[in-house]
Design a protein around this motif. Sequence first.
Motif, PDB file in Angstrom:
ATOM      1  N   ASP A 124      48.572 -40.826  44.262  1.00 47.33           N
ATOM      2  CA  ASP A 124      47.157 -40.552  44.144  1.00 47.33           C
ATOM      3  C   ASP A 124      46.500 -39.312  44.653  1.00 47.33           C
ATOM      4  OD1 ASP A 124      47.579 -42.846  42.405  1.00 47.33           O
ATOM      5  OD2 ASP A 124      46.917 -44.036  44.040  1.00 47.33           O
ATOM      6  N   TYR A 125      45.672 -38.693  43.875  1.00 42.66           N
ATOM      7  CA  TYR A 125      44.952 -37.365  44.508  1.00 42.66           C
ATOM      8  C   TYR A 125      43.556 -37.707  44.260  1.00 42.66           C
ATOM      9  CZ  TYR A 125      43.811 -34.948  40.310  1.00 42.66           C
ATOM     10  OH  TYR A 125      43.152 -34.363  39.149  1.00 42.66           O
ATOM     11  N   ALA A 126      42.739 -36.948  45.066  1.00 38.81           N
ATOM     12  CA  ALA A 126      41.509 -36.660  44.899  1.00 38.81           C
ATOM     13  C   ALA A 126      41.070 -35.206  45.644  1.00 38.81           C
ATOM     14  CB  ALA A 126      40.644 -37.552  45.720  1.00 38.81           C
ATOM     15  N   TYR A 127      40.705 -34.097  44.822  1.00 39.55           N
ATOM     16  CA  TYR A 127      40.539 -32.992  45.311  1.00 39.55           C
ATOM     17  C   TYR A 127      38.765 -32.756  45.171  1.00 39.55           C
ATOM     18  CZ  TYR A 127      45.227 -30.791  45.496  1.00 39.55           C
ATOM     19  OH  TYR A 127      46.419 -30.673  45.711  1.00 39.55           O
ATOM     20  N   TYR A 128      38.143 -32.112  46.270  1.00 41.25           N
ATOM     21  CA  TYR A 128      36.796 -32.011  46.074  1.00 41.25           C
ATOM     22  C   TYR A 128      36.529 -30.609  46.650  1.00 41.25           C
ATOM     23  CZ  TYR A 128      36.942 -37.108  46.099  1.00 41.25           C
ATOM     24  OH  TYR A 128      36.831 -38.287  45.536  1.00 41.25           O
ATOM     25  N   LEU A 129      35.852 -29.844  45.938  1.00 40.27           N
ATOM     26  CA  LEU A 129      35.497 -28.224  46.304  1.00 40.27           C
ATOM     27  C   LEU A 129      34.655 -28.227  47.382  1.00 40.27           C
ATOM     28  CD1 LEU A 129      35.668 -25.313  45.273  1.00 40.27           C
ATOM     29  CD2 LEU A 129      33.670 -25.667  44.117  1.00 40.27           C
ATOM     30  N   VAL A 130      34.935 -27.558  48.541  1.00 41.21           N
ATOM     31  CA  VAL A 130      34.016 -27.533  49.691  1.00 41.21           C
ATOM     32  C   VAL A 130      33.784 -26.185  50.245  1.00 41.21           C
ATOM     33  CG1 VAL A 130      34.774 -29.762  50.591  1.00 41.21           C
ATOM     34  CG2 VAL A 130      36.036 -27.543  51.241  1.00 41.21           C
ATOM     35  N   ARG A 131      34.380 -25.080  49.229  1.00 41.19           N
ATOM     36  CA  ARG A 131      33.951 -23.674  49.802  1.00 41.19           C
ATOM     37  C   ARG A 131      33.599 -23.181  48.587  1.00 41.19           C
ATOM     38  NH1 ARG A 131      38.591 -21.044  53.930  1.00 41.19           N
ATOM     39  NH2 ARG A 131      38.467 -22.778  55.518  1.00 41.19           N
ATOM     40  N   PRO A 132      32.842 -22.085  48.838  1.00 44.60           N
ATOM     41  CA  PRO A 132      32.363 -21.385  47.314  1.00 44.60           C
ATOM     42  C   PRO A 132      33.770 -20.695  46.700  1.00 44.60           C
ATOM     43  CG  PRO A 132      31.178 -20.449  49.509  1.00 44.60           C
ATOM     44  CD  PRO A 132      32.051 -21.398  49.939  1.00 44.60           C
ATOM     45  N   THR A 133      33.547 -20.904  45.290  1.00 47.86           N
ATOM     46  CA  THR A 133      34.587 -20.337  44.505  1.00 47.86           C
ATOM     47  C   THR A 133      34.085 -19.351  43.435  1.00 47.86           C
ATOM     48  OG1 THR A 133      36.504 -20.778  43.061  1.00 47.86           O
ATOM     49  CG2 THR A 133      34.711 -22.366  43.117  1.00 47.86           C
ATOM     50  N   LYS A 134      34.581 -18.467  42.695  1.00 47.49           N
ATOM     51  CA  LYS A 134      34.174 -17.623  41.678  1.00 47.49           C
ATOM     52  C   LYS A 134      34.632 -18.371  40.490  1.00 47.49           C
ATOM     53  CE  LYS A 134      34.841 -13.067  44.118  1.00 47.49           C
ATOM     54  NZ  LYS A 134      35.277 -11.959  43.749  1.00 47.49           N
ATOM     55  N   GLY A 135      35.514 -19.272  40.362  1.00 43.73           N
ATOM     56  CA  GLY A 135      36.063 -20.056  39.336  1.00 43.73           C
ATOM     57  C   GLY A 135      35.281 -21.395  39.127  1.00 43.73           C
ATOM     58  N   GLU A 136      35.815 -22.238  38.182  1.00 40.83           N
ATOM     59  CA  GLU A 136      35.285 -23.544  37.750  1.00 40.83           C
ATOM     60  C   GLU A 136      35.567 -24.461  38.823  1.00 40.83           C
ATOM     61  OE1 GLU A 136      35.809 -26.779  34.052  1.00 40.83           O
ATOM     62  OE2 GLU A 136      37.053 -24.994  34.031  1.00 40.83           O
ATOM     63  N   SER A 139      37.064 -30.086  40.896  1.00 37.76           N
ATOM     64  CA  SER A 139      37.139 -31.201  41.926  1.00 37.76           C
ATOM     65  C   SER A 139      37.425 -32.532  40.714  1.00 37.76           C
ATOM     66  CB  SER A 139      35.649 -31.523  42.285  1.00 37.76           C
ATOM     67  OG  SER A 139      35.596 -30.656  43.295  1.00 37.76           O
ATOM     68  N   SER A 140      38.417 -33.260  41.180  1.00 36.10           N
ATOM     69  CA  SER A 140      38.889 -34.317  40.278  1.00 36.10           C
ATOM     70  C   SER A 140      39.718 -35.391  41.164  1.00 36.10           C
ATOM     71  CB  SER A 140      39.773 -33.809  38.986  1.00 36.10           C
ATOM     72  OG  SER A 140      40.759 -33.124  39.537  1.00 36.10           O
ATOM     73  N   GLN A 141      40.180 -36.455  40.550  1.00 35.74           N
ATOM     74  CA  GLN A 141      41.082 -37.399  41.116  1.00 35.74           C
ATOM     75  C   GLN A 141      41.922 -38.192  40.021  1.00 35.74           C
ATOM     76  OE1 GLN A 141      38.877 -40.567  42.881  1.00 35.74           O
ATOM     77  NE2 GLN A 141      37.285 -40.548  41.499  1.00 35.74           N
ATOM     78  N   GLY A 142      43.024 -38.615  40.415  1.00 34.05           N
ATOM     79  CA  GLY A 142      44.089 -39.127  39.376  1.00 34.05           C
ATOM     80  C   GLY A 142      45.458 -39.311  40.138  1.00 34.05           C
ATOM     81  N   THR A 143      46.438 -39.060  39.437  1.00 32.25           N
ATOM     82  CA  THR A 143      47.734 -39.011  39.828  1.00 32.25           C
ATOM     83  C   THR A 143      48.374 -37.583  40.038  1.00 32.25           C
ATOM     84  OG1 THR A 143      48.616 -39.515  37.658  1.00 32.25           O
ATOM     85  CG2 THR A 143      47.962 -41.347  39.137  1.00 32.25           C
ATOM     86  N   VAL A 144      49.283 -37.366  41.058  1.00 36.03           N
ATOM     87  CA  VAL A 144      49.825 -36.273  41.045  1.00 36.03           C
ATOM     88  C   VAL A 144      51.372 -36.248  41.341  1.00 36.03           C
ATOM     89  CG1 VAL A 144      49.762 -36.320  43.647  1.00 36.03           C
ATOM     90  CG2 VAL A 144      49.774 -34.225  42.674  1.00 36.03           C
ATOM     91  N   GLU A 145      52.204 -35.245  40.822  1.00 33.70           N
ATOM     92  CA  GLU A 145      53.550 -35.266  41.096  1.00 33.70           C
ATOM     93  C   GLU A 145      53.813 -33.947  41.586  1.00 33.70           C
ATOM     94  OE1 GLU A 145      56.277 -37.021  38.142  1.00 33.70           O
ATOM     95  OE2 GLU A 145      56.945 -34.919  37.707  1.00 33.70           O
ATOM     96  N   TYR A 146      54.934 -33.768  42.340  1.00 33.40           N
ATOM     97  CA  TYR A 146      55.369 -32.398  42.560  1.00 33.40           C
ATOM     98  C   TYR A 146      56.896 -32.503  43.164  1.00 33.40           C
ATOM     99  CZ  TYR A 146      53.883 -33.519  47.783  1.00 33.40           C
ATOM    100  OH  TYR A 146      53.791 -34.160  48.917  1.00 33.40           O
ATOM    101  N   LYS A 147      57.511 -31.448  42.661  1.00 30.95           N
ATOM    102  CA  LYS A 147      59.229 -31.110  42.801  1.00 30.95           C
ATOM    103  C   LYS A 147      59.326 -30.135  43.723  1.00 30.95           C
ATOM    104  CE  LYS A 147      59.259 -32.837  38.092  1.00 30.95           C
ATOM    105  NZ  LYS A 147      59.903 -32.270  36.651  1.00 30.95           N
TER     106      LYS A 147
END
Length: 246
Positions: A124-136, A139-147
């Motif tokens: 499971d993951y949760a990402y939260y924007l904490v620094r200025p960004t030029k893009g969209e 921030s979200s949460q759900g499930t993650v997979e990495y290989k």
Amino acid sequence: MHRFVLVFVFFASVHSQTDILGQLHICKRSDPKLNDCLKSSIKGALKILASGVPSLKIPSIDPIEVERWTIHASDVLPYEQYYENLNLTGYSDIEIEDVYTNVGDEYFSIHLMCSAPKLLVQGDYAYYLVRPTKGEDLSSQGTVEYKYDAHKFFVKFDGDIIKKGGVEYSEIIRTDFSMVRLRSFEMTFQTDHQRIGDKLGELVNGGTRKLATINMGEYEEMYAAAFQRIANAVFASNPSEKLLPK
């Protein structure tokens, strides 16, 4: 003549203490080809003992379970990254390329160079924007997979021989984990707003090389802690005279 048994049951699983010691290949400290012996011994243990030993409180190494893990925001990825309930699979298939050991009456050190063709992490993951960004804001949460593909890594265990109730046990006090090579790394995110998850995947995968450099220390600390936890559970299950006899 001293005998030296490196019982890498922290890579494994059987159903009783007797089974663990009985199924593993034993290497003599006096063997002039000790390193070759240990490479063969560890490789066999990976398959024999992959699922953990619940009766001895030894956790699984395939998968390795990580309860939670945090990576802090950076200029490349301006999100605080929280991971939970991670399952790391593929560790029973790793190759042991080299082994070096140094064992005394009160200490021991074990060095392993390992490689893995493929490793998979899910959770499971949760990402939260904490620094200025030029893009969209993604921030979200759900499930993650990495290989991981073609992963090579070095692990060093340093420990002491300690006494508990007059009986000697081995305890790892420091573990160093170093990534040596990683050919490819890919993350996918599943969330209620899948457009966000797909864009987050593009952002992370597009900056893989920079992220690997910036976040290397946090990755290595997570793996070192996981390996040390498993290894110490094994060493706590048997006195040193059985795992590291004089």
